[in-house]
Design a protein around this motif. Sequence first.
Motif, PDB file in Angstrom:
ATOM      1  N   GLU A  38       1.626  -1.543  -0.201  1.00 15.68           N
ATOM      2  CA  GLU A  38       0.120   0.151   0.132  1.00 15.68           C
ATOM      3  C   GLU A  38       0.706   1.284   0.000  1.00 15.68           C
ATOM      4  OE1 GLU A  38      -3.150   2.657  -0.015  1.00 15.68           O
ATOM      5  OE2 GLU A  38      -3.419   0.319  -0.852  1.00 15.68           O
ATOM      6  N   THR A  39       1.621   1.323   0.380  1.00 14.68           N
ATOM      7  CA  THR A  39       2.724   2.340   0.972  1.00 14.68           C
ATOM      8  C   THR A  39       3.650   2.751  -0.892  1.00 14.68           C
ATOM      9  OG1 THR A  39       3.238   1.549   2.787  1.00 14.68           O
ATOM     10  CG2 THR A  39       4.610   3.376   1.845  1.00 14.68           C
ATOM     11  N   ARG A  40       3.583   1.093  -0.921  1.00 17.44           N
ATOM     12  CA  ARG A  40       4.205   1.697  -2.806  1.00 17.44           C
ATOM     13  C   ARG A  40       3.581   1.835  -3.819  1.00 17.44           C
ATOM     14  NH1 ARG A  40       8.328  -4.190  -2.761  1.00 17.44           N
ATOM     15  NH2 ARG A  40      10.032  -3.535  -0.908  1.00 17.44           N
ATOM     16  N   ASN A  41       2.441   1.409  -3.881  1.00 19.13           N
ATOM     17  CA  ASN A  41       1.112   1.356  -4.898  1.00 19.13           C
ATOM     18  C   ASN A  41       0.069   3.035  -4.526  1.00 19.13           C
ATOM     19  OD1 ASN A  41       2.767  -0.144  -6.025  1.00 19.13           O
ATOM     20  ND2 ASN A  41       2.261  -2.105  -4.851  1.00 19.13           N
ATOM     21  N   SER A  42       0.168   3.250  -3.238  1.00 17.09           N
ATOM     22  CA  SER A  42      -0.858   4.174  -3.272  1.00 17.09           C
ATOM     23  C   SER A  42      -1.241   5.353  -3.740  1.00 17.09           C
ATOM     24  CB  SER A  42      -0.833   4.814  -1.607  1.00 17.09           C
ATOM     25  OG  SER A  42      -1.812   5.774  -1.089  1.00 17.09           O
ATOM     26  N   LYS A  43      -2.089   5.353  -4.289  1.00 15.67           N
ATOM     27  CA  LYS A  43      -2.336   6.822  -5.301  1.00 15.67           C
ATOM     28  C   LYS A  43      -2.439   8.306  -4.198  1.00 15.67           C
ATOM     29  CE  LYS A  43      -6.070   5.913  -7.046  1.00 15.67           C
ATOM     30  NZ  LYS A  43      -7.145   6.304  -8.430  1.00 15.67           N
ATOM     31  N   PHE A  44      -2.234   7.737  -2.658  1.00 12.44           N
ATOM     32  CA  PHE A  44      -2.955   9.569  -1.580  1.00 12.44           C
ATOM     33  C   PHE A  44      -1.229   9.261  -0.949  1.00 12.44           C
ATOM     34  CE2 PHE A  44      -6.431   7.045  -1.911  1.00 12.44           C
ATOM     35  CZ  PHE A  44      -7.331   7.438  -2.509  1.00 12.44           C
ATOM     36  N   GLY A  45      -0.041   8.617  -2.340  1.00 17.44           N
ATOM     37  CA  GLY A  45       1.065   8.815  -1.269  1.00 17.44           C
ATOM     38  C   GLY A  45       2.108   9.971  -2.121  1.00 17.44           C
ATOM     39  N   GLY A  46       1.255  11.011  -2.528  1.00 15.26           N
ATOM     40  CA  GLY A  46       1.979  12.168  -3.184  1.00 15.26           C
ATOM     41  C   GLY A  46       2.893  13.099  -2.067  1.00 15.26           C
ATOM     42  N   MET A  47       3.599  14.152  -2.522  1.00 15.17           N
ATOM     43  CA  MET A  47       3.873  15.061  -1.408  1.00 15.17           C
ATOM     44  C   MET A  47       3.522  16.517  -2.524  1.00 15.17           C
ATOM     45  SD  MET A  47       7.132  16.523  -0.609  1.00 15.17           S
ATOM     46  CE  MET A  47       8.132  16.785  -1.369  1.00 15.17           C
ATOM     47  N   LEU A  48       3.047  17.127  -2.364  1.00 15.63           N
ATOM     48  CA  LEU A  48       3.127  18.392  -2.657  1.00 15.63           C
ATOM     49  C   LEU A  48       2.954  19.056  -1.661  1.00 15.63           C
ATOM     50  CD1 LEU A  48      -0.999  18.302  -3.328  1.00 15.63           C
ATOM     51  CD2 LEU A  48       0.178  17.460  -1.507  1.00 15.63           C
ATOM     52  N   GLY A  49       3.339  21.091  -1.918  1.00 12.18           N
ATOM     53  CA  GLY A  49       3.424  22.091  -1.823  1.00 12.18           C
ATOM     54  C   GLY A  49       4.889  22.478  -1.392  1.00 12.18           C
ATOM     55  N   ALA A  50       4.998  24.039  -1.528  1.00 13.76           N
ATOM     56  CA  ALA A  50       5.918  25.235  -1.649  1.00 13.76           C
ATOM     57  C   ALA A  50       6.429  25.160  -0.643  1.00 13.76           C
ATOM     58  CB  ALA A  50       5.543  26.688  -1.975  1.00 13.76           C
ATOM     59  N   SER A  51       7.052  24.031   0.021  1.00 14.78           N
ATOM     60  CA  SER A  51       7.068  24.606   2.076  1.00 14.78           C
ATOM     61  C   SER A  51       9.306  23.976   0.835  1.00 14.78           C
ATOM     62  CB  SER A  51       6.759  23.055   2.961  1.00 14.78           C
ATOM     63  OG  SER A  51       5.773  23.891   2.584  1.00 14.78           O
ATOM     64  N   GLY A  52       9.097  23.128   0.428  1.00 17.10           N
ATOM     65  CA  GLY A  52      11.145  23.187   0.947  1.00 17.10           C
ATOM     66  C   GLY A  52      11.207  24.236  -0.030  1.00 17.10           C
ATOM     67  N   ALA A  53      10.720  24.754  -1.157  1.00 19.38           N
ATOM     68  CA  ALA A  53      11.140  26.071  -1.277  1.00 19.38           C
ATOM     69  C   ALA A  53      10.581  27.216  -0.204  1.00 19.38           C
ATOM     70  CB  ALA A  53      10.197  26.717  -2.935  1.00 19.38           C
ATOM     71  N   LEU A  54       9.937  27.385   0.333  1.00 14.80           N
ATOM     72  CA  LEU A  54      10.006  27.887   0.838  1.00 14.80           C
ATOM     73  C   LEU A  54      11.206  28.139   2.398  1.00 14.80           C
ATOM     74  CD1 LEU A  54       8.042  30.500   2.444  1.00 14.80           C
ATOM     75  CD2 LEU A  54       6.517  28.628   3.443  1.00 14.80           C
ATOM     76  N   PHE A  55      11.260  27.314   3.235  1.00 16.15           N
ATOM     77  CA  PHE A  55      12.594  26.779   3.788  1.00 16.15           C
ATOM     78  C   PHE A  55      13.439  27.711   3.298  1.00 16.15           C
ATOM     79  CE2 PHE A  55       9.092  24.718   6.657  1.00 16.15           C
ATOM     80  CZ  PHE A  55       9.638  24.612   7.708  1.00 16.15           C
ATOM     81  N   GLY A  56      13.818  27.173   1.948  1.00 15.31           N
ATOM     82  CA  GLY A  56      15.146  27.987   1.624  1.00 15.31           C
ATOM     83  C   GLY A  56      15.896  29.351   1.461  1.00 15.31           C
ATOM     84  N   LEU A  57      14.409  29.951   1.346  1.00 14.48           N
ATOM     85  CA  LEU A  57      13.940  31.140   1.572  1.00 14.48           C
ATOM     86  C   LEU A  57      14.561  31.672   3.196  1.00 14.48           C
ATOM     87  CD1 LEU A  57      11.158  32.996  -0.704  1.00 14.48           C
ATOM     88  CD2 LEU A  57      12.976  32.354  -1.484  1.00 14.48           C
ATOM     89  N   ILE A  58      13.578  30.804   3.798  1.00 12.07           N
ATOM     90  CA  ILE A  58      13.523  31.095   5.467  1.00 12.07           C
ATOM     91  C   ILE A  58      15.374  31.670   5.888  1.00 12.07           C
ATOM     92  CG2 ILE A  58      13.538  30.496   7.604  1.00 12.07           C
ATOM     93  CD1 ILE A  58      10.327  29.457   6.634  1.00 12.07           C
TER      94      ILE A  58
END
Length: 264
Positions: free
Chosen positions: A170-190
């Motif tokens: 389920e972990t490998r094949n779940s369609k709900f396992g995607g990551m999304l959001g601009a937080s990674g870019a934002l933390f670079g700005l921080i």
Amino acid sequence: MFNITPTVRNLLIVNVAFLLAQMNLLPLLTQIGSLYPIGSPYFFPWQFFTYMFLHAGWGHLFSNMLGLMVFGPLLEQRWGASRFLTFWLICGVGAGLLYEGVRGYEGYRMEQARQEFHQSPNGPDFDRFFSSYFPEATGYQTLAHALERNPQNQEYIKAATDAVDGAVEETRNSKFGGMLGASGALFGLIFAFAYLFPNTKLFIFPFPFPVAAKYLAFGYTLIELYQGVHRVPGDNVAHFAHLGGLLIGFFVVKYWEGGRERFY
């Protein structure tokens, strides 16, 4: 209240437009654009770029865009529009790459634990597997206790083995396992903001007093590191993507600082 610079404004517009598209026009956009683990049937290479323009809802979008409006304008004024946008994108892509590395390592450890359980199925290891990799799961304790009391019971062994296999798949094949959001870019700005404007005072809820940017970045780093290592049930935040954005931001700023165009 905010001195919105051109690139910051354009990023705000693009992110709002993408969320509207996710919600109303292209509901599959979330699935094809979120960043899935490498090896998942839903993974595509472009997701390292597209995931940072997608969000889980208005609250998620608001928190990231508020950070962009707080930290972005001064950096854009310092660097210029082109360099600011480049930094945002590099931090976003880099955070995704580092997060995939962490997820890959976690997946490897989980697969090793599954194989070890297959070789010697027992109640304590069954309980340990779920508490370590699926802390939000419930009900497994009953089977773990039954298997511990009756370690040779083939029905219990099969049920436990099937549960472990099912959780991994389920972990490998779940369609709900995607990551999304601009937080990674934002933390670079921080990080960049704290590095270039370390003593700038900011009011951060819920503190009733201003906090220097350098202490804010340090505090965020400690919090994300602790929460990333000590996951709690129901926590679906990509803490290591946040840390990845901070780390990439550090490398990029130091590289630029050491180049011909030095910061002044």
